[in-house]
Design an enzyme around this catalytic site. Structure first.
Site, PDB file in Angstrom:
ATOM      1  N   ASP A 463      30.265  44.877  11.385  1.00  0.00           N
ATOM      2  CA  ASP A 463      30.881  43.777  11.320  1.00  0.00           C
ATOM      3  C   ASP A 463      32.496  43.894  11.286  1.00  0.00           C
ATOM      4  O   ASP A 463      32.980  45.235  10.833  1.00  0.00           O
ATOM      5  CB  ASP A 463      30.399  42.731   9.970  1.00  0.00           C
ATOM      6  CG  ASP A 463      31.221  41.673   9.911  1.00  0.00           C
ATOM      7  OD1 ASP A 463      31.353  40.743  11.151  1.00  0.00           O
ATOM      8  OD2 ASP A 463      31.572  41.306   8.703  1.00  0.00           O
ATOM      9  N   THR A 465      35.019  41.228   9.983  1.00  0.00           N
ATOM     10  CA  THR A 465      35.899  40.725   8.880  1.00  0.00           C
ATOM     11  C   THR A 465      35.203  41.004   7.633  1.00  0.00           C
ATOM     12  O   THR A 465      33.885  40.823   7.319  1.00  0.00           O
ATOM     13  CB  THR A 465      35.526  39.037   9.211  1.00  0.00           C
ATOM     14  OG1 THR A 465      36.408  38.641  10.274  1.00  0.00           O
ATOM     15  CG2 THR A 465      36.147  38.318   8.064  1.00  0.00           C
ATOM     16  N   GLU A 568      40.114  29.175   4.423  1.00  0.00           N
ATOM     17  CA  GLU A 568      40.339  27.978   3.755  1.00  0.00           C
ATOM     18  C   GLU A 568      41.375  28.011   2.673  1.00  0.00           C
ATOM     19  O   GLU A 568      42.440  27.146   2.201  1.00  0.00           O
ATOM     20  CB  GLU A 568      39.012  27.155   2.987  1.00  0.00           C
ATOM     21  CG  GLU A 568      38.172  26.647   4.267  1.00  0.00           C
ATOM     22  CD  GLU A 568      37.130  25.750   3.620  1.00  0.00           C
ATOM     23  OE1 GLU A 568      36.934  25.504   2.118  1.00  0.00           O
ATOM     24  OE2 GLU A 568      36.518  24.880   4.458  1.00  0.00           O
TER      25      GLU A 568
END
Length: 1175
Positions: A463, A465, A568
């Protein structure tokens, strides 16, 4: 230090996609959030309520067949005895123990005998109990298997006793439960095991929740509670849960709560929950944010009250208590092949002995009654006791031979392998090079049975991230209404005044002063308004919880934005740096300080992010009484729902900026909005309430509602967030490439972002030819794959002048990189095109997959795993990596920012991607080399001993008698020779860590199966054959004309093999220390002592024999001659191969021996290039 005054959040959190291979149902969106001033009640049909109609039995049956009631349960709040079908609900007592006093023995034996090898040894033991075929004493033959079973049973019993103690402690914990009338409103202590579904339970701060409960009220007026789920999913960050305002208000008024709660049946999905509560004539929707699960701890909340909906074995933590699928190492799989070969050898030896015995009986059938020790004749009846006819005699001899030669398949090997793996795991966990200082996490070996697979990895699927990057996001730039703002500088942050205290965001981000000027009225009213809308979207469209932290200055506080998404967090910190500060979040609204003006925005609804929509949206009631929809998501998702005729120039400019940000390796999001008219809002609200109060199919209904409202969006802009590479990632990938390990990156990011990261981590280089497959149809994918084949063919001819397949991978591997996006994989995977993709990918040294979903990650791993014999490793840090981790041969979880789902599903867990280098190149190499040698050595040493027994049978009329005592025969494999190989398997090192790290090419020995293959097995068997001949025939010819008894000769034949096999082990040991010396030479001494003890027992055969033979000089001379003669072939072969055909490992060992590895010019020590025979 936290002040204990968190700014509470009742908003739902983003659900995480469970692994595809698990039994979890798909995650569902969160329940709605509504402002009190817009609250209303709608009569929505309840799929679980059925009005009885006696006149319509058929209708009633149809409803039952529809499964409505069967798919839900009804819980009467506060009245467990009145709950529907209460007798069918599980109690809250739990049992994790496997056994009871009555079931321990049969169940434990059943589990142990699931190993076929144990069944084999049991059959041998049973055969030896039959008088006709008994060779050893009945007690002695049972001892080895009984010892193994006993040790395993004691271990299992101890572990289960600990589980029983834990269960008792857990079940007897106390919780406060609401008493039934007339003592309403009072809570009394009650043991956890006596709690039932429907009970109302009060939990205080820092207490553990006794069951899965729906929150009814909390100490906070807004109904918010914080829980820590570390016992459930391993995550240490706080989660926000909340009670509905309807139940919170009712509890605060009269202290009692009633109603009927309809919820889904118990399931394993810890991230989903669907229910509704009927209270005061209203139906209130409930979702994942309203349930707190057993095992969680209440934090930063004085108290919380909830109703139990799942208890005991039906709680989600208990339903998820099963572990990840077990995996078998390649060596253990190959071990079956050698076991079959040894079984054939065993059958051949037994057949030879029995047939020759039959021939001997046939030639001497007239002399049988006079043959001493062979036949006894009963002269009173004229019958022979032990003669059963020719055919039966051959069969009985065959069975006796099986018993005598059984040790050729070593019973101690399996225990030795487990002990070696345990020791290897200990040293891997203790390695400081695998310790992560930042997270203070040690290396974890979660699957002991595949340690050696770490030394044979050919493909690494990673992966991006959180695995290659830190997953610590930093806001870098923004595009707002077609203008690029990326010239930001570090800021000291923006502060707001709350109750005469200065609140400052914990993190400051880069700001662009042009934006600050616009926000403060430096532009037109329209420009300022749109920029403000952009930052309001960043501050409101999220699930972030602001928490207040104390500082040394009592008048200053820090705002710490807590959330499950680092993206976020970065966006909210960015908005705060520009003066749009999120200061409070409750169940129905957020408070945002807009350039010094605190404003309340009502959260009317929230559509969570999902992998289908690739976006999330929030509907906000603004202070000016307008209703707005804020949306953020991937560009491919947002641009498809924009208003086509609006701001086309701005959309094109935003797309150009997105491409620019992606080329810098930044993560991008597009921000949009639309203002809703009153009819649009009312239509959405009706549909939203209908969907959110439905228990069955809520997820699909909410997605449909979101799709209907998320249209005609006006693009506000886009953001670029940097996710920095972890330390050492480029160096790690370069080392893996030098080790001939192919690294594939599987990411959900845009193609441009993934390519940029590929260059940053040196996975992609400028001299590589990139093959890009980015299509939207099956036909175009097929054409792209055909063009890729043609490109590879041209490069092969250009670089080698041939089309030879053997040279294809070398020519293409240096120059080719394949880049595939998720849309193309939709048309390729699970179709005939995946075979074409496999052929192209095999020719490339680098494969980079973009925009891939979790299931596609697992499909890509399966593409290689199912078509090659190459070992695969998958590494990731998030829940979306679980299916990939479980699909690969070896799964590695990173303890990162995205929780611990990947760690909990992995075989090995560590803190940083760079740890792959010492894990694979050092520990993987050592583990493979040690385990390979140990398995072959066990086969060799047992074959040597069995062949000595076989040669003896040839001179005893094939009667299967043995000169070696039965105790020595049984102890040979269990005690005499097993301990040294265990110690060597744990401690031996063929090369130092420094050398293995300096020369990654040395890792190739495991990929090529150099240390464990059929050729080495055959060579070991030939060595066993030679050494058994030496061990047997040297004493045989020396004592042939003497009067020595067989027991004395048997002691020599028992001691000589132990010395010979330990001398061979000593010759092959690379690193000596006092522990290895103690076990290798101590085993020989222990064997001698055991022979003394056995021959000192007067009722055993051969009493005093060892003392007689050891008193002669010939005995010691024979031992010396046997050792020298047995070792000469091994020494000659070892010297010849290491001098004339040295391997890479031998070359490196010579460097270690004669040079300082740090001073050697590595270019002067070329490594041998070997062709992989498996290709």
């Amino acid at each position: 230090m936290a002040s204990g005054r968190p700014l509470l959040d009742a908003s739902p959190r983003p659900t995480q996609q469970p692994p595809a291979s698990s039994l979890l149902p798909p995650p569902q969106p969160e329940p709605p959030l509504r402002a009190d001033r817009l609250a209303f009640s709608l009569e929505v049909p309840d799929p679980f309520r059925r009005e009885p109609d006696p006149s319509s039995a058929a209708s009633q049956r149809g409803e039952e067949e529809g499964g409505g009631e069967e798919e839900s349960r009804a819980v009467v709040v506060g009245e467990p005895s009145s709950s529907e079908a209460a007798a069918g609900f599980a109690g809250n007592g739990v049992r994790t123990a496997k056994y009871s006093v009555l079931t321990f023995l049969p169940r434990n034996l059943f589990e142990q005998f699931r190993r076929l090898s144990y069944v084999y040894f049991l059959a041998i033991t049973v055969l030896n109990q039959l008088p006709q075929v008994a060779v050893f004493g009945r007690g002695a033959s049972v001892l080895p298997l009984a010892f193994v079973l006993f040790v395993t049973a004691v271990k299992d019993a101890y572990e289960d006793l600990r589980r029983h103690r834990s269960d008792r402690q857990e079940n007897n914990r106390l919780a406060r439960v609401l008493l039934a009338p007339p003592a309403a409103g009072e809570f009394a202590p009650k043991k956890w095991k006596h709690i039932r579904v429907g009970d109302v339970v009060r939990v205080a701060s820092s207490e553990t929740l006794p069951a899965d409960m729906v929150l009814l009220a909390t100490s906070d007026p807004s109904g918010v509670a914080h829980v820590q789920t570390v016992n459930l999913d391993g995550e240490t960050n706080l989660k926000t849960r909340y009670a509905k305002q309807e139940t919170q208000l009712r509890f605060s008024q009269d202290g009692g709560i009633g109603g009927v709660l309809h919820c889904e049946r118990p399931n394993r999905n810890i991230y989903g929950f669907q229910a509704n509560l009927e209270i005061d004539g209203k139906r209130v929707s409930l979702g994942p944010s309203n349930i707190v699960l057993r095992g969680c701890e209440l934090k930063n909340t004085t108290w919380a009250i909830g109703v139990v909906v799942y208890a005991g074995k039906e709680t989600k933590v208990m339903l998820n208590s099963s572990g990840a699928p077990s995996k078998r190492s390649r060596l253990e799989t190959q071990l079956n092949r050698e076991t079959v070969i040894l079984s054939i050898m065993l059958i051949g030896m037994c057949t030879t002995a029995s047939v020759l015995a039959g021939i001997w009986i046939l030639n001497h059938r007239g002399d049988l009654e006079f043959t001493q020790f062979f036949r006894e004749k009963d002269y009173t009846t004229g019958k022979n006791y032990n003669y059963y006819g020719m055919g039966m005699q051959i069969f009985i001899t065959f069975l006796m031979a099986v018993i005598v030669y059984q040790v050729i398949i070593p019973i101690s090997l399996y225990i030795s392998m487990e002990l070696v793996r345990l020791g290897q795991a200990y040293f891997m966990g203790a390695d400081r090079d695998l310790y992560d200082e930042s997270s203070r996490s040690k290396f974890q070996c979660r699957a002991l049975n595949i340690n050696e697979d770490l030394g044979q990895i050919k493909y690494v699927f990673s992966d991006k991230t959180g695995t290659l990057t830190e997953n610590k996001m930093e806001f870098q730039c923004a595009s707002i209404r077609g203008v690029d703002y990326c010239s930001g500088k570090d800021s000291c942050g923006y502060s707001v005044v709350v109750d005469d205290l200065l609140w400052t965001p914990k993190m400051a981000v880069k700001i662009d002063h042009r934006l600050l000027k616009l926000l403060r009225g430096g532009g037109t009213d329209e420009e300022t308004k749109l920029v403000l809308e952009f930052f309001l979207a960043l501050a409101a469209c999220n699930t972030i919880v602001p928490l207040v932290l104390d500082t040394r200055d009592s008048k200053q506080k820090l705002i710490d934005y807590q959330g499950e998404s680092p993206d976020e967090q970065a966006l909210v910190y960015a908005a705060a740096s520009y003066g749009i500060v999120l200061v409070e979040r409750t169940s129905g609204y957020v408070v945002i300080d807009v350039l010094g003006d605190r404003q309340r925005f009502d959260i009317l609804g929230l559509h969570e992010f999902d992998s289908d929509r690739k976006r999330m949206s929030v509907i906000v009631g603004c202070p000016d009484k307008t209703v707005k929809l804020y949306v953020k998501g991937a560009d491919s998702s947002l641009f498809g729902i924009t208003k086509n005729s609006l701001d086309l120039d701005i959309v094109r400019a935003t797309e150009a900026h997105l491409h620019k940000y992606s080329s810098f390796g930044l993560r991008t999001l597009v921000i949009g909005m639309r203002e809703l008219s009153q009819p649009e809002f009312e239509e959405w609200q009706l549909a939203y309430e209908n969907a959110s109060t439905s228990v069955l199919g809520r997820g699909n209904l909410l997605r449909s509602v979101a799709a209907n409202i998320e249209n005609n969006i006006r693009i506000l802009g886009a953001t670029g967030i940097e996710d920095k590479l972890q330390d050492g990632v480029p160096e790690t990938i370069e080392s893996l490439r030098q080790a001939d390990i192919k690294v594939w990156i599987l990411t959900g990011d845009k193609q441009e972002t993934a390519i940029s990261i590929g260059y940053s981590c040196k996975l992609l280089t400028n001299d590589m030819t990139q093959i890009v497959i980015n299509n939207n149809s099956k036909e175009s994918c097929k054409r792209s794959l055909e063009e890729a084949h043609a490109t590879i063919k041209k490069l092969r001819i250009a670089s080698t002048g041939t089309q030879s397949p053997e040279l294809a991978s070398e020519s293409a591997g240096v120059t080719l990189a394949l880049i595939v996006d998720g849309n193309s994989l939709v048309y390729i995977l699970e179709t005939e095109l995946q075979e074409e993709l496999f052929k192209v990918a095999r020719e490339c040294s680098v494969v980079l997959c973009c925009r891939v979903a979790p299931l596609q990650k697992a499909g890509i791993v399966a593409l290689i795993k199912n078509r090659t014999d190459d070992m695969t490793l998958a590494i990731g840090d998030g829940a979306n990596d679980v299916s990939m981790i479980q699909m690969a041969d070896v799964g590695v979880g990173i303890s990162g920012q995205e929780g611990r789902q990947a760690v909990m599903a992995s075989d090995f867990a560590m803190g940083q991607f760079r740890f792959l280098v010492p894990l694979l190149l050092v520990h993987g190499h050592w583990n493979y080399q040690r385990m390979s040698y140990m398995i072959l050595y066990n086969f060799y040493k047992n074959a040597t001993f069995v062949l000595v027994l076989f040669w003896y049978v040839l001179y005893t009329a094939f009667t299967l008698t043995t000169a070696i005592t039965e105790w020595s025969s049984l102890l040979y494999t269990v005690l005499y020779t097993s301990l040294p190989t265990i110690v060597v398997g744990i401690l031996d090192k063929d090369l130092s860590k420094e050398t293995l790290l300096a020369y990654p090419k040395l890792y190739g020995s495991g990929q090529r199966d150099e240390k464990y293959n059929v050729n080495l097995f055959v060579l070991n068997m030939l060595e066993a054959l030679w050494q058994s001949l030496v061990v047997f025939y040297m004493p045989y010819f020396a004592y042939r004309q003497s009067t020595i008894d067989m027991s004395s000769l048997g002691d020599l034949w028992a001691l000589a093999p132990v010395i010979v096999v330990n001398m061979l082990l000593a010759m092959d040991i690379f690193r000596w220390n006092w522990i290895v010396h103690a076990f290798v030479w101590g085993t020989i001494a222990a064997t001698t002592i055991c022979l003394f003890v056995i021959d000192s027992i007067w009722f055993l055969p051969g009493y005093g024999a060892i003392f007689h033979i050891m008193g002669t000089g010939l005995f010691w001379l024979l031992l010396l001659i046997i050792v020298v003669a047995a070792m000469v072939p091994h020494f000659v072969i070892k010297a010849f191969t290491e001098y004339f055909t040295p391997s890479d490992i031998q070359v490196a060992r010579e460097i270690e021996k004669f040079e300082n590895v740090n001073q050697v010019n590595r270019s002067e020590v070329p490594m041998t290039r070997l062709h992989d025979p498996r290709r």
